[in-house]
Design an enzyme around this catalytic site. Structure first.
Site, PDB file in Angstrom:
ATOM      1  CG  ASP A 109      -1.895   1.166   1.210  1.00  0.00           C
ATOM      2  OD1 ASP A 109      -2.648   1.285   0.230  1.00  0.00           O
ATOM      3  OD2 ASP A 109      -1.902   1.959   2.168  1.00  0.00           O
ATOM      4  CD  GLU A 152      -1.863   6.226   2.896  1.00  0.00           C
ATOM      5  OE1 GLU A 152      -2.450   7.116   2.239  1.00  0.00           O
ATOM      6  OE2 GLU A 152      -2.449   5.227   3.359  1.00  0.00           O
ATOM      7  CG  ASP A 165      -8.850  17.939  -0.148  1.00  0.00           C
ATOM      8  OD1 ASP A 165      -9.202  18.560   0.879  1.00  0.00           O
ATOM      9  OD2 ASP A 165      -9.279  18.186  -1.291  1.00  0.00           O
ATOM     10  CG  HIS A 184      -1.762  10.644   4.179  1.00  0.00           C
ATOM     11  ND1 HIS A 184      -1.130  11.739   4.709  1.00  0.00           N
ATOM     12  CD2 HIS A 184      -1.748  10.815   2.821  1.00  0.00           C
ATOM     13  CE1 HIS A 184      -0.741  12.539   3.730  1.00  0.00           C
ATOM     14  NE2 HIS A 184      -1.108  12.007   2.576  1.00  0.00           N
ATOM     15  CG  HIS A 226      -6.422   6.062   4.620  1.00  0.00           C
ATOM     16  ND1 HIS A 226      -6.708   5.140   3.638  1.00  0.00           N
ATOM     17  CD2 HIS A 226      -7.595   6.627   4.946  1.00  0.00           C
ATOM     18  CE1 HIS A 226      -8.005   5.170   3.364  1.00  0.00           C
ATOM     19  NE2 HIS A 226      -8.553   6.076   4.151  1.00  0.00           N
ATOM     20  CG  ASP A 233      -4.623   1.322   5.123  1.00  0.00           C
ATOM     21  OD1 ASP A 233      -5.196   1.283   6.229  1.00  0.00           O
ATOM     22  OD2 ASP A 233      -4.703   2.299   4.360  1.00  0.00           O
TER      23      ASP A 233
END
Length: 226
Positions: free
Chosen positions: A8, A10, A53, A58, A151, A156
């Protein structure tokens, strides 16, 4: 050994083609679709600002990443970890786009899309017409979400590992399997969901209707929900 990597990312925003960068990557090793406990996790200096945003999602800011390595500094270590294994991600096209943009910027070979396994596609096939975000799938499978206040790539990955096991049919803890040469394989114990209490999952009326709609598209279906 059947090895794959679940991962995963970010990022600073949504589109690597407009200059957004990766700020975090986490990878979790799977063997025969079960986590081994071996992970790779790095925070990365994106060398640019982070969209407000994205920070709200995260929780990371530009200040949090000051002094962290740049992607080019970890590229070889990342490539060594993932090797030539299949790569599992949720909405994998997004993560592949960012990894390949970073690899290209660092002058490394790109990761071929043939290695992609997308759990979002798997979920949409299994649950057509239903919400299939990671949160929605965790709730559907009874996976604990209490730690997911924002997040986080490594958390995750661990949640997605539970989801992936469910999407691929589930595994019993402590299951012993025979290898291709007939020898008994070592017992694999999966600890990540050891505290999860098994429960019966019953379809909702909306899920039953979605299933019926899906089955009607099949030629000579052998099962229907009455």
């Amino acid at each position: 050994m059947s090895r794959s990597i679940l991962f995963d990312t970010e990022t600073t925003g949504l589109d690597p083609l407009t200059g957004d960068r990766m700020i975090e990557i986490a990878c979790l090793e799977l063997v025969r679709d079960l986590p081994t406990g071996v992970t790779f996790h790095r925070l990365i200096d994106p060398e640019r600002d982070i969209d407000a945003d994205a920070s709200r999602v995260h929780g990371l800011t530009r200040a949090d990443l000051q002094g962290k390595p740049k992607f080019a500094d970890i590229a070889d270590e990342l490539l060594a970890f993932i090797g030539d294994a299949p790569l599992v991600a949720h909405n994998a096209s997004f993560d592949f786009g960012f990894i390949n943009a970073e690899l290209a910027r660092a002058g490394r070979d790109l990761v071929h899309l043939s290695r992609k396994i997308d759990t979002l596609d798997m979920a949409r096939t299994r649950f057509p017409g239903l919400p299939n975000s990671l949160d929605a799938l965790c709730r559907r499978f009874g996976i604990d979400l209490t730690e997911r206040t924002s997040h986080n790539a490594l958390l995750d990955c661990r949640l997605l590992a539970d989801v992936y096991i469910e999407l691929t049919g589930g595994r019993q803890r402590g299951l012993s399997l025979a290898s291709e040469d007939g020898q008994t394989m070592p017992t694999v114990t999966y600890h990540a969901s050891a505290t999860r209490v098994p429960r019966l999952i019953l379809p909702t009326p909306a899920e039953i209707l979605a299933h019926q709609a899906f089955v009607t598209r099949l030629k000579e279906p052998v099962w229907l929900v009455e």
